[in-house]
Design a protein around this motif. Structure first.
Motif, short mmCIF file in Angstrom:
data_model
loop_
_atom_site.label_atom_id
_atom_site.label_comp_id
_atom_site.label_asym_id
_atom_site.label_seq_id
_atom_site.Cartn_x
_atom_site.Cartn_y
_atom_site.Cartn_z
N ARG A 149 0.84 -1.18 0.00
CA ARG A 149 0.00 0.00 0.00
C ARG A 149 0.88 1.25 0.00
N GLU A 150 0.47 2.26 -0.74
CA GLU A 150 1.27 3.48 -0.80
C GLU A 150 0.40 4.72 -0.63
N PHE A 151 1.03 5.74 -0.14
CA PHE A 151 0.38 7.03 0.05
C PHE A 151 0.10 7.68 -1.30
N VAL A 152 -1.05 8.33 -1.40
CA VAL A 152 -1.41 9.05 -2.62
C VAL A 152 -1.56 10.56 -2.36
N ALA A 153 -2.41 10.90 -1.40
CA ALA A 153 -2.68 12.31 -1.12
C ALA A 153 -3.26 12.44 0.27
N ALA A 154 -3.07 13.62 0.88
CA ALA A 154 -3.62 13.87 2.20
C ALA A 154 -3.98 15.34 2.34
N ILE A 155 -4.92 15.59 3.25
CA ILE A 155 -5.39 16.94 3.47
C ILE A 155 -5.64 17.13 4.96
N SER A 156 -5.22 18.26 5.48
CA SER A 156 -5.38 18.54 6.91
C SER A 156 -6.85 18.77 7.24
N TRP A 157 -7.15 18.84 8.54
CA TRP A 157 -8.54 19.01 8.95
C TRP A 157 -9.13 20.31 8.41
N SER A 158 -8.29 21.33 8.28
CA SER A 158 -8.76 22.64 7.82
C SER A 158 -8.81 22.73 6.30
#
Length: 123
Positions: A44-53
């Motif tokens: 499994r690999e990371f694609v994208a992430a977004i903070s809570w804000s």
């Protein structure tokens, strides 16, 4: 928090897909959200992430410039817009929630995961 991913499918190379992840059960804005993927025979690999804000946004180099992550804290959803898809983007895509900073990718393992949605890109 419960996560439900949707939007996967079969698309030709160069095409687009939009994945959505709907959250329920807890305060959505308490969580950083990420998308990960796993291709057959690969880790499994990371694609994208977004903070809570929504201010902090992070991408894997392999998708930068092609994928866009966004979130709507009123609708409790996170979206991954995928453009210019390539056969190597073929994988099961998972959304995940974490109480750690969005760019601490290993911390998502301690969080919550959706069931995955299949994305297949034909050449």
């Amino acid at each position: 928090v419960q996560l439900q991913a949707s939007g996967g499918g079969l698309v030709q190379a160069g095409g687009s897909l939009r994945l959505s992840c709907a959250a329920s059960g807890r305060t959505f804005s308490d969580y950083a959200m990420g998308w990960f993927r796993q291709a057959p025979g690969k880790e499994r690999e990371f694609v994208a992430a977004i903070s809570w804000s929504g201010i902090g946004i992070y991408y894997a180099d392999s998708v930068k410039g092609r994928f866009t992550i966004s979130r709507d804290n009123y609708k409790n959803t996170v979206t991954l817009q995928m453009n210019s898809l390539k056969p190597e983007d073929t994988a099961v895509y998972y959304c995940a929630a974490s109480t750690s900073p969005a760019n601490q990718y290993s911390e998502y393992d301690r969080g919550f995961w959706g069931q995955g949605t299949q994305v297949t890109v034909s050449s």
